[in-house]
Design an enzyme around this catalytic site. Structure first.
Site, short mmCIF file in Angstrom:
data_model
loop_
_atom_site.label_atom_id
_atom_site.label_comp_id
_atom_site.label_asym_id
_atom_site.label_seq_id
_atom_site.Cartn_x
_atom_site.Cartn_y
_atom_site.Cartn_z
N ALA A 62 -8.57 -3.35 -7.09
CA ALA A 62 -9.57 -2.84 -6.16
C ALA A 62 -8.97 -1.64 -5.45
O ALA A 62 -7.76 -1.44 -5.45
CB ALA A 62 -9.91 -3.93 -5.15
N GLY A 101 -7.88 -6.71 -9.45
CA GLY A 101 -9.26 -6.58 -9.93
C GLY A 101 -9.33 -6.00 -11.33
O GLY A 101 -10.31 -6.24 -12.06
N GLU A 104 -8.80 -8.92 -13.54
CA GLU A 104 -10.02 -9.74 -13.44
C GLU A 104 -11.14 -9.12 -14.30
O GLU A 104 -11.93 -9.84 -14.92
CB GLU A 104 -10.44 -9.88 -11.98
CG GLU A 104 -9.49 -10.76 -11.16
CD GLU A 104 -9.81 -10.76 -9.69
OE1 GLU A 104 -10.08 -11.86 -9.15
OE2 GLU A 104 -9.81 -9.67 -9.09
N GLU A 124 -2.06 -9.34 -5.64
CA GLU A 124 -2.80 -9.51 -4.39
C GLU A 124 -1.98 -10.22 -3.31
O GLU A 124 -2.05 -9.86 -2.13
CB GLU A 124 -4.08 -10.34 -4.64
CG GLU A 124 -5.22 -9.58 -5.32
CD GLU A 124 -5.14 -9.65 -6.84
OE1 GLU A 124 -6.17 -9.37 -7.48
OE2 GLU A 124 -4.06 -9.96 -7.38
N1 T1G Z 1 -5.95 1.33 -4.38
C1 T1G Z 1 -5.83 2.56 -3.83
N2 T1G Z 1 -4.77 3.41 -4.03
C2 T1G Z 1 -3.82 2.99 -4.85
C3 T1G Z 1 -3.86 1.71 -5.48
C4 T1G Z 1 -5.00 0.87 -5.22
N3 T1G Z 1 -5.13 -0.34 -5.77
N4 T1G Z 1 -2.75 1.58 -6.23
C5 T1G Z 1 -2.05 2.72 -6.08
N5 T1G Z 1 -2.67 3.56 -5.26
C6 T1G Z 1 -2.23 4.92 -4.89
C7 T1G Z 1 -0.93 4.92 -4.09
O1 T1G Z 1 -1.16 4.75 -2.73
C8 T1G Z 1 -0.36 6.30 -4.41
O2 T1G Z 1 -1.01 7.23 -3.59
C9 T1G Z 1 -0.81 6.52 -5.85
O3 T1G Z 1 -1.90 5.62 -6.07
C10 T1G Z 1 0.27 6.22 -6.85
O4 T1G Z 1 0.77 4.93 -6.60
C11 T1G Z 1 -10.52 -8.32 -5.96
C12 T1G Z 1 -8.96 -7.32 -4.00
C13 T1G Z 1 -0.32 0.72 -10.02
C14 T1G Z 1 1.97 -0.14 -10.29
O5 T1G Z 1 -2.00 -4.27 -5.57
O6 T1G Z 1 1.26 -1.64 -7.63
O7 T1G Z 1 -7.51 -5.97 -6.73
O8 T1G Z 1 0.93 8.01 -2.31
O9 T1G Z 1 3.11 5.64 -6.02
O10 T1G Z 1 4.83 3.78 -8.70
O11 T1G Z 1 -8.67 -9.37 -6.70
O12 T1G Z 1 0.60 1.71 -7.41
O13 T1G Z 1 0.15 9.29 -4.26
O14 T1G Z 1 -1.27 9.19 -2.19
O15 T1G Z 1 2.53 3.20 -6.38
O16 T1G Z 1 3.37 4.57 -10.60
C15 T1G Z 1 -4.42 -5.17 -6.41
C16 T1G Z 1 -1.20 -1.65 -6.32
C17 T1G Z 1 -5.34 -4.63 -5.39
C18 T1G Z 1 -1.77 -2.62 -7.26
C19 T1G Z 1 1.57 2.32 -9.93
N6 T1G Z 1 -3.67 -4.09 -7.00
N7 T1G Z 1 -0.59 -0.51 -6.97
O17 T1G Z 1 2.83 2.47 -9.37
O18 T1G Z 1 2.54 4.79 -8.31
S1 T1G Z 1 -6.20 -5.94 -4.58
C20 T1G Z 1 -2.49 -3.71 -6.53
C21 T1G Z 1 0.62 -0.61 -7.55
C22 T1G Z 1 -7.37 -6.49 -5.70
C23 T1G Z 1 -9.10 -8.14 -6.33
C24 T1G Z 1 -8.21 -7.65 -5.25
C25 T1G Z 1 1.21 0.67 -8.06
C26 T1G Z 1 1.06 0.87 -9.58
P1 T1G Z 1 -0.26 8.50 -3.06
P2 T1G Z 1 2.33 4.62 -6.75
P3 T1G Z 1 3.48 3.95 -9.30
#
Ligand code: T1G
Length: 688
Positions: A62, A101, A104, A124
């Site tokens: 998400a 997500g 999912e 999450e």
């Molecule tokens: N939403 C918004 N921005 C995101 C994002 C996300 N999910 N993931 C990364 N970014 C932005 C981050 O802030 C950065 O921005 C840029 O992308 C690059 O990220 C219903 C509710 C995918 C492994 O927790 O683990 O789904 O600093 O530097 O090292 O069940 O990002 O450049 O402006 O980390 O290559 C669950 C989170 C959400 C994954 C890539 N998903 N992201 O790593 O790059 S909750 C996560 C990561 C959900 C549902 C629920 C990592 C990555 P900026 P980065 P990276």
């Protein structure tokens, strides 16, 4: 504004492609685009649908930036139900990371293929929430209860072969993913494949005692965190209730989590960690120097751990020691550490051998002549460090970066011992350096921009979390630790016991209480540092008289089997020691202190607000760029509870005004020397 989702009909295959850089997060526009595309596919000539993503990854979850804002339709659970209900088979094609997500979405699809390099996970829980779009109900049906619990409560990703083995995906493909997925989709059609709904799969046989076992394990591992416990409840519901009821339970508990202060704190840390890697006054295109080889001076605990960090990232290391005997000792510690990682299943025998082979021993500075970066990691003697940097200055090639791993010393003074201060920087690793993720990158007055930019990027390559610090005694982390430890000792002499101080802080969330940390680090460290200072520079004697007494009795902590606690020689378990209470009472009497009963709340406030007040000063002086940097330092370097978001976020959650008032109260009660409030704290309290 064009949609980040494209839909194309390739003969009888409908191809939905998502293109929402940087990580194809499920923003409102992506959700709307997916809904429109899957609806279109229901009534066009397509016979099967493929979902694929552009860029470096499949959907990584998400859009976290939308959290905390009013939710906008289409809601993810509804979208995924629509995908699952498709009359035509839907194939998810994964590359990069299918997370949260995103996973999912794949599980709501009917078939899943992936490249060998793809990763799958439910992170999450690291945001203080749980999979809220059917993940807690679909994953156990496909991968089994235990695997689903592991994935969701650890938050760590697995690779494609593991996902295939668990049944989370059906096929690993090679070459161009889009083409391979379309070809496979046509194969499925040829096999008369029909929509296969995960919700209709039965949960494979499972051991019902698992749930309580996980609850107990998580109560220890993630003490006080609500999300892991709620995940267990959701997965248990998947085994006991119809799918739709399980979904309702998941939805309710998802909202409990996302509205919690714990999740707000952990989401703050998610962005603070990414922000910390950026230096505000450095242009993004600042050139970086190539770091292909590294040299390390000093093969002790720190030097060895640092060497492993680089070798584990595939960078060859030359480990230099004063003589063969010391070198052999250093290399044997490294061998032992790799052996331990293999035994604990953290590394394969083969991988450990590969990494170890990248570390070469040396007793001759000439071996460092061509390396790109040298890190000095000898004990904290400022004159010795200056001597080493002067020698490195004469040996190392032009353009080599010269770094010191000092935890305290003046990096400007060390740089001044060379003719190339622009190439000098501080790289402060934390022990054990091959494990701890934090790296304080210390920018000295003359450090060149490309040297700083190089080290901030290099940190990510060796899987560290970089935070930039200016030069001051103890930089960000250790400087803030002084009021924290001072107050811990003052609470002891005023009436608390070691157990009470530690329990109060551990109940509050610290990984380990300050008194036990002192025993772990070694009471002699602080004692020697104080002995090196003139008496009037040692601070309030009431805050060190007890550890000094223990040190002079040879009670140096875990390493001597006794310090503030006694330690079982086999289990290393700590136990109270009445002899220590006698020492505390004796020292209190020597100051004329009448010891009193101690509320736990006062212990927590004095220690944590001591951190916050010093953190405010560090921000005033520009030693740290932003409050979030301080939070990242404390969570990744000092066992500060993630569910409280770090000292500065915690102060904001409690209320800056409340913190200010409490600090002023402590100033009244305990004196200005220890508790003069930071002007930034006063200003923020005044301005609300
Ligand atoms: N939403 C918004 N921005 C995101 C994002 C996300 N999910 N993931 C990364 N970014 C932005 C981050 O802030 C950065 O921005 C840029 O992308 C690059 O990220 C219903 C509710 C995918 C492994 O927790 O683990 O789904 O600093 O530097 O090292 O069940 O990002 O450049 O402006 O980390 O290559 C669950 C989170 C959400 C994954 C890539 N998903 N992201 O790593 O790059 S909750 C996560 C990561 C959900 C549902 C629920 C990592 C990555 P900026 P980065 P990276």
């Amino acid at each position: 504004m064009s949609s980040p989702v494209k839909y194309e009909l390739e003969n009888n295959v409908g191809v939905i492609s998502v293109d929402n850089p940087p990580v194809n997060a499920l923003s409102q526009a992506v959700r709307q685009g997916l809904l429109d595309a899957i609806s279109t596919a229901q009534s066009d000539a397509s016979e099967v649908v493929v979902i694929v993503c552009e860029g470096r990854t499949f959907i990584a979850g998400a859009d976290i930036t939308e959290f905390g804002k009013p939710a906008v339709e289409p809601f993810l659970p509804d979208l995924l139900d629509t995908i699952e209900a498709s009359a035509k088979p839907v194939v998810a094609a994964v590359h990069g990371t299918a997370l949260g997500g995103g996973l999912e979405t794949a599980l709501a699809s009917h078939y899943r293929c992936a490249l060998e390099t793809a990763k799958f996970g439910f992170p999450e829980v690291k945001l203080g929430i749980l999979p809220g779009a059917g993940g807690t109900q679909r994953a156990p049906r496909l991968a089994g209860v235990e695997a689903a619990l592991d994935l969701m409560t650890s938050g760590n990703p697995i690779d494609a072969p593991q996902a295939l083995e668990l049944g989370l995906i059906d096929k690993i493909v090679g070459g161009d993913l889009r083409e391979a997925a379309i070809a496979w989709a046509r194969e499925l059609l040829a096999q008369d494949a029909v929509p296969r709904k995960s919700r209709e799969q039965a949960v494979p046989a499972f051991d019902a005692t698992l749930f309580d076992a996980y609850r107990a394990k998580l109560a220890k591992r993630a003490r006080g965190q609500i999300a892991p416990q709620h995940i267990v409840t959701c997965v248990e519901a998947a085994t006991e209730r119809p799918f739709s009821e399980g979904l309702e339970i998941e939805r309710d508990l998802f909202f409990v989590c996302i509205q919690s202060t714990q999740s707000a704190a952990m989401r703050h840390l998610f962005f603070a960690e990414r922000q910390a890697a950026k230096v505000d006054d450095l242009p993004r295109d600042t050139p970086r120097r190539a770091i292909d080889t590294v040299g390390i001076i000093g093969g002790g605990t720190m030097g060895g751990g640092i060497a492993m960090s680089f070798a584990n990232a595939g960078i060859p290391v030359t480990l230099n020691e004063v003589n063969g005997e010391a070198l052999a000792r250093g290399l044997s510690i490294i061998d032992k550490n790799y052996g331990g990682s293999v035994k604990r299943g953290k590394l394969s025998e083969e991988k450990a051998a590969q990494c170890r082979a990248l570390i070469t021993g040396s007793t001759d500075y000439a071996d460092l002549a061509d390396v790109d970066l040298v890190i000095e990691a000898v004990f904290e003697d400022p004159e010795l460090k200056k001597e080493i940097f002067a020698r490195l200055d004469s040996v190392c090639k032009p353009g080599a970066i010269l770094a010191t791993n000092t935890s305290y010393q003046d990096v400007n003074a060390i740089a001044a011992a060379t003719q190339r201060p622009a190439d000098v920087i501080g790289l402060h690793f934390f022990s054990p350096a091959n494990i701890m993720k934090l790296l304080e990158v210390v920018r000295a007055e003359k450090t060149a921009d490309d040297v700083l930019a190089t080290c901030m990027s290099l940190a990510k390559k060796i899987r560290k979390v970089p935070v930039m610090s200016g030069v001051c005694y103890g930089f960000i982390g250790n400087r803030m630790l002084q009021p924290y430890f001072r107050e811990a000792q003052l609470c002891l002499i005023e009436g608390a016991t070691p157990e009470q101080v530690d329990n109060a802080m551990e109940e509050w969330g610290m990984a380990m209480g300050p008194i036990r940390v002192a025993d772990l680090a070694g009471i002699d460290i602080g004692y020697k540092a104080r002995q090196a200072l003139p008496e009037d520079k040692r601070g309030d004697p009431r805050s060190y008289r007890i550890p000094d007494a223990l040190a002079e009795m040879g009670r140096l902590g875990q390493k001597t089997g006794a310090g503030f606690y006694r330690y079982d020689p086999d289990t290393r378990k700590h136990a109270s020691d009445p002899a220590v209470l006698e020492i505390i009472e004796r020292e209190a009497a020597s100051f004329g202190i009448e010891r009193r009963d101690f509320p736990d709340e006062e212990i927590v406030d004095r220690l944590v607000y001591g951190l916050v007040n010093e953190g405010m000063r560090i921000l005033e002086e520009g030693i740290a760029q932003r409050p979030g940097d301080i939070d990242v330092v404390y969570v990744y370097g000092y066992g500060f509870p993630v569910a409280r978001g770090g000292p500065m976020h915690y102060a904001e959650a409690v209320g800056i005004k409340r913190v200010y008032e409490r600090v002023c109260e402590f100033q009244e009660r305990f004196g200005a020397e220890a508790w003069t409030h930071a002007s930034l704290l006063e200003q923020m309290a005044a301005e609300g």
